[in-house]
Structures are given as structure tokens and as C-alpha cells.
Design a protein around this motif. Structure first.
Motif, short mmCIF file in Angstrom:
data_model
loop_
_atom_site.label_atom_id
_atom_site.label_comp_id
_atom_site.label_asym_id
_atom_site.label_seq_id
_atom_site.Cartn_x
_atom_site.Cartn_y
_atom_site.Cartn_z
N TYR A 57 138.27 11.83 -33.88
CA TYR A 57 137.41 10.93 -33.10
C TYR A 57 138.04 9.54 -33.01
O TYR A 57 138.05 8.91 -31.94
CB TYR A 57 136.04 10.86 -33.77
CG TYR A 57 135.11 9.85 -33.16
CD1 TYR A 57 134.47 10.10 -31.94
CD2 TYR A 57 134.91 8.62 -33.77
CE1 TYR A 57 133.63 9.16 -31.38
CE2 TYR A 57 134.07 7.67 -33.22
CZ TYR A 57 133.43 7.95 -32.02
OH TYR A 57 132.59 7.01 -31.46
N LEU A 58 138.58 9.08 -34.16
CA LEU A 58 139.21 7.76 -34.16
C LEU A 58 140.45 7.72 -33.28
O LEU A 58 140.70 6.72 -32.59
CB LEU A 58 139.57 7.36 -35.59
CG LEU A 58 138.39 7.07 -36.53
CD1 LEU A 58 138.88 6.80 -37.94
CD2 LEU A 58 137.58 5.89 -36.01
N THR A 62 140.88 5.35 -30.16
CA THR A 62 142.01 4.43 -30.08
C THR A 62 142.76 4.57 -28.77
O THR A 62 143.15 3.59 -28.13
CB THR A 62 142.97 4.66 -31.27
OG1 THR A 62 142.24 4.51 -32.50
CG2 THR A 62 144.14 3.69 -31.22
N GLU A 63 142.98 5.83 -28.34
CA GLU A 63 143.65 6.07 -27.06
C GLU A 63 142.83 5.51 -25.90
O GLU A 63 143.38 4.93 -24.95
CB GLU A 63 143.91 7.56 -26.88
CG GLU A 63 144.93 8.13 -27.87
CD GLU A 63 145.10 9.64 -27.69
OE1 GLU A 63 144.31 10.23 -26.92
OE2 GLU A 63 146.01 10.20 -28.32
N SER A 70 145.26 -1.45 -21.29
CA SER A 70 146.29 -1.39 -20.24
C SER A 70 145.72 -1.76 -18.88
O SER A 70 146.33 -2.52 -18.12
CB SER A 70 146.90 0.01 -20.20
OG SER A 70 147.84 0.12 -19.15
N ASN A 71 144.51 -1.26 -18.59
CA ASN A 71 143.85 -1.61 -17.32
C ASN A 71 143.54 -3.10 -17.27
O ASN A 71 143.70 -3.75 -16.22
CB ASN A 71 142.57 -0.79 -17.15
CG ASN A 71 142.84 0.68 -16.96
OD1 ASN A 71 143.93 1.06 -16.50
ND2 ASN A 71 141.89 1.54 -17.32
N VAL A 72 143.09 -3.63 -18.41
CA VAL A 72 142.80 -5.06 -18.45
C VAL A 72 144.08 -5.88 -18.22
O VAL A 72 144.06 -6.90 -17.51
CB VAL A 72 142.15 -5.43 -19.81
CG1 VAL A 72 142.06 -6.95 -19.96
CG2 VAL A 72 140.76 -4.82 -19.92
N ALA A 73 145.20 -5.42 -18.82
CA ALA A 73 146.46 -6.13 -18.63
C ALA A 73 146.89 -6.11 -17.17
O ALA A 73 147.36 -7.12 -16.62
CB ALA A 73 147.54 -5.52 -19.52
N LYS A 74 146.73 -4.93 -16.51
CA LYS A 74 147.09 -4.84 -15.09
C LYS A 74 146.20 -5.75 -14.25
O LYS A 74 146.67 -6.43 -13.32
CB LYS A 74 146.98 -3.39 -14.61
CG LYS A 74 148.02 -2.47 -15.23
CD LYS A 74 147.83 -1.04 -14.70
CE LYS A 74 148.88 -0.09 -15.32
NZ LYS A 74 148.69 1.30 -14.86
N THR A 75 144.90 -5.75 -14.57
CA THR A 75 143.98 -6.61 -13.83
C THR A 75 144.33 -8.08 -14.03
O THR A 75 144.31 -8.88 -13.08
CB THR A 75 142.54 -6.35 -14.29
OG1 THR A 75 142.23 -4.96 -14.15
CG2 THR A 75 141.55 -7.17 -13.47
#
Length: 415
Positions: A57-58, A62-63, A70-75
Motif C-alpha cells: 500500500y505504501l 508513494t508511486e 511530476s504533474n505538478v512540476a510540469k504544470t
């Protein structure tokens, strides 16, 4: 959930211990030990199972968080690019253009409202007929030209006989004068207007309009204008060499445009030296520009493609299609400063202070000619007119000896 599993596990281990005591004949201590061992083994197994599930579950969480980061970094990267793009925009120019558009629109609306109010007052006073007659008189010249505007330049035609022009041309007696065109308010030199003058046997020095606008079949005027362009190119070339580059405004007429051989020769000369041709402005009167037929337009377009610009002189109105004129190579328009200051409504429907900005949007410079006093300069400064020319700015003067062309050689080259 975990407590329920452990409870049932304890019940199952207790059942095993009871079974071993009653069914298998184990002693109480042996049955108790069997129960404890079974309970411990089951507990270890269940804990390992729960730990594996928790770890899985962890890992999944984490993934998922990594993907979201990663999406936040691209945004963030996209937002950064947008911010960089917006910060690189010159919003001041766009705002200035918008303010100019709004100002022009407001001026037109105000003038329209004033015109409607005047019409209503005229109708109420019963003077509609007299107003109509005065309007017809005011725009009489406009009906002849096919468009708005009211300043009419009177052209009495050439007064010098063609024979005298031929004689002066043959003997290199055409004198060249230059009059500067300056920018306002700094009064820096934009360029010079080339003014050919002819001195007759009686000692009178005639201006260009007295002898340049013939429509003759001898080819004299076309040859003379070809000579003027060659001399102008020579002046520009020598000015570039001396480190003082300048623009030169050269008068031409229909005579050159309708002489296909001379016109093609001039186009070839200009095309061979773009550094010179870019500084040459071929000056035509607005009346001549409007009267060009298809063949004349083709000849003029050939000169423009060779690198020369066009300047319209004696503009009777500034109600012009500047976009179409710019596409045909017009770089400057010249109007009479006195007429513009005294009767601005004869030239344009815009407010005087908005006119120069409007014309400049099409890549065309507005020059006010015939400036005769400092009051004219102050008026033009108030109206934000960019360029001025006239006797008050500077009198025409002969071409400097170091810039003057070698007339004899140029004359022979045109033959």
C-alpha cells in the motif's frame, strides 16, 4: 479489522489446545504449550501478511505521490513559460495603440455628434439650402478628384519652352539645390529634397515646376529626370562614403514613367546598388499618382522593386487609403503646412493631434511643407507632426562641391 482477525485466531488456537487435551490425550501443560505455539505461529504469519499488505500500500501511495509531483512540476514549468512570455511582452506599446484607437474613435464620435447638431440647428433655422450651396462650393475640388478633402493646389503649368530645357540639358546648365527636411522637435535632418532649377538667358532662375511637368514626345523631360536620379544616386553614394548618410527626395513625373526604356534603365541602376536606392525617394504629386494608368503603375512598381521609395507631394487631402499606398511603396506624404493649420477639416476627419500617429501605423511619414514661421513650428509640435520642411526651417542651397556629381560624365552616360 485486525482485532477481529486476532480474536478469531486466538479462538482457533484455543480450540486446537482443547482438541489435543480431550482427543489426543495430551496433558494440560502439553495442550497449553501446543496452544501457545499455534498462537505464536499464527500471529507471526498474520503479522507478516499484514506487513506485506502495508508495504504494498505504501509503495503504491508513494508511486501515486511521485506521479502527482511530476504533474505538478510540469504544470509549474508551463506556468513559468507563460510568465516569461507575458513578462517579455511590451504591453506599453499595445496600451498606447489601444489608447490611440480609443482617442481616434472618440474624436470621430464627437465630430459626428457635432455635425448632427449643426444639421439640426440648420434645419430649425431654415438655412439648409444655403448650407448645401456652401458645402458644394467647399468640396467642388473633391468631386473632380473623386474623394474627400478640400485643399486644391493651382498648377499654372510650365512656363519655360521645351527648347530652352533642351538647350540647358545639352549644356549642363541645370543647377541643383538641396532643401533639408527635419524631424520635430529635435530638428535633426531626415533628408534633403533635390530641387533642380534652370536659369534662362534673361537671368531668371526657374523652379522645377516651371519646366519639369511637360508631356512632350521628345523624351527631353524623361532624359532630364533620369539625369536627376543619377545625380541623386551619386550624391547619396558620396554622402555614404563621407560617413554622413542621408535620404534624398528626387522629383519625377509621368514623362519618366511613360518612357519605358529610360525607366527600365533606372530600375536596373537602382537594383544594382541597394545601399543607394534605399535612400532615394521618388517624389510625385498626388494628382500625378492618382492619374497613373496600368502601364504607369507597372513602371513605378519596377522602380519600387529596385529599392526606391515613393513620396507623395502636394497632397490635397489626408483622407487617403494609407494601407494600399504603403503596399505600393509610399514612404512619405507631404502636405502644405499653412493650409493644414488654417483649415484642418479640409484635410482630415481626425483630430489634428491624432493624425500623425494614425498615418505612422502604416509605415508612412507625414511631412508638412511650406513652413514659413516659428508659429507654424509650434502648431506642428502641438499636433505631433513628425517632419517639417520650408523656408523657415532652411532655405534651399546649392549642392556641396564634394557631393556634386560630375555632370559631364553623367550626361554622357545617359545618352
Amino acid at each position: 479489522m485486525r482485532a477481529i482477525v486476532l480474536f478469531f485466531l486466538a479462538v482457533a488456537c484455543l480450540s486446537i489446545g482443547i482438541t489435543t487435551y480431550f482427543a489426543l490425550g495430551f496433558t494440560v501443560i502439553e495442550s497449553f504449550l501446543v496452544t501457545i505455539v499455534a498462537l505464536l505461529a499464527s500471529f507471526v504469519f498474520i503479522e507478516a501478511l499484514f506487513r506485506r499488505r502495508t508495504e504494498t500500500y505504501l509503495v503504491n501511495q508513494t508511486e501515486s505521490i511521485a506521479r502527482q509531483l511530476s504533474n505538478v512540476a510540469k504544470t509549474s514549468e508551463m506556468l513559468s513559460d507563460q510568465v516569461s512570455f507575458l513578462s517579455g511582452l511590451n504591453m506599453k506599446d499595445r496600451t498606447d495603440n489601444l489608447e490611440a484607437d480609443v482617442s481616434v474613435l472618440g474624436t470621430v464620435v464627437r465630430q459626428l455628434a457635432e455635425a448632427v447638431a449643426e444639421m439640426e440647428e440648420a434645419q430649425a433655422a431654415g438655412v439648409t439650402g444655403s448650407n448645401k450651396n456652401s458645402a458644394d462650393d467647399r468640396y467642388k475640388g473633391d468631386e473632380d478628384s473623386g474623394r474627400g478633402g478640400g485643399f486644391e493646389f493651382v498648377d499654372n503649368g510650365p512656363v519655360v519652352p521645351i527648347e530652352a530645357v533642351q538647350h540647358a540639358l545639352a549644356n549642363n546648365e541645370i543647377e541643383q539645390f538641396l532643401q533639408p527636411i527635419v524631424s520635430l522637435p529635435q530638428r535633426r535632418t531626415l533628408g534633403y529634397e533635390l530641387m533642380p532649377k534652370l536659369r534662362t538667358d534673361d537671368g531668371v532662375l526657374h523652379e522645377a515646376e516651371d519646366f519639369l511637368h511637360y508631356e512632350d514626345n521628345t523624351g527631353t523631360i524623361a532624359e532630364l529626370e533620369q539625369l536627376l536620379i543619377r545625380q541623386a544616386a551619386n550624391i547619396v553614394h558620396r554622402a555614404n562614403i563621407t560617413g554622413d548618410p542621408t535620404n534624398l527626395f528626387v522629383p519625377i513625373s509621368l514623362a519618366l514613367l511613360r518612357d519605358k526604356e529610360n525607366c527600365s534603365t533606372m530600375a536596373g541602376l537602382l537594383a544594382s546598388n541597394r545601399a543607394v536606392s534605399a535612400s532615394l525617394m521618388l517624389t510625385l504629386s498626388e494628382a500625378t499618382f492618382d492619374s497613373l494608368n496600368a502601364s504607369d503603375k507597372k513602371s513605378l512598381a519596377e522602380l519600387v522593386r529596385a529599392g526606391a521609395g515613393i513620396c507623395l507631394d502636394n497632397v490635397r487631402s489626408l483622407r487617403l487609403t494609407f494601407q494600399a499606398m504603403s503596399e505600393r511603396g509610399v514612404k512619405f506624404v507631404k502636405a502644405d503646412a499653412q493650409a493644414f493649420i488654417n483649415n484642418p477639416l479640409d484635410f482630415t476627419d481626425f483630430h489634428r493631434a491624432d493624425l500623425a500617429d494614425y498615418v505612422e501605423r502604416f509605415g508612412i511619414g507625414l511631412i508638412m511643407d511650406n513652413v514659413t514661421s516659428e508659429d507654424h513650428v509650434l502648431e506642428l509640435l502641438d499636433d505631433k507632426i513628425p517632419y517639417a520642411q520650408g523656408k523657415h526651417i532652411a532655405q534651399p542651397s546649392p549642392v556641396r562641391p564634394d557631393l556634386a556629381s560630375e555632370k559631364s560624365s553623367k550626361r554622357s552616360a545617359t545618352r
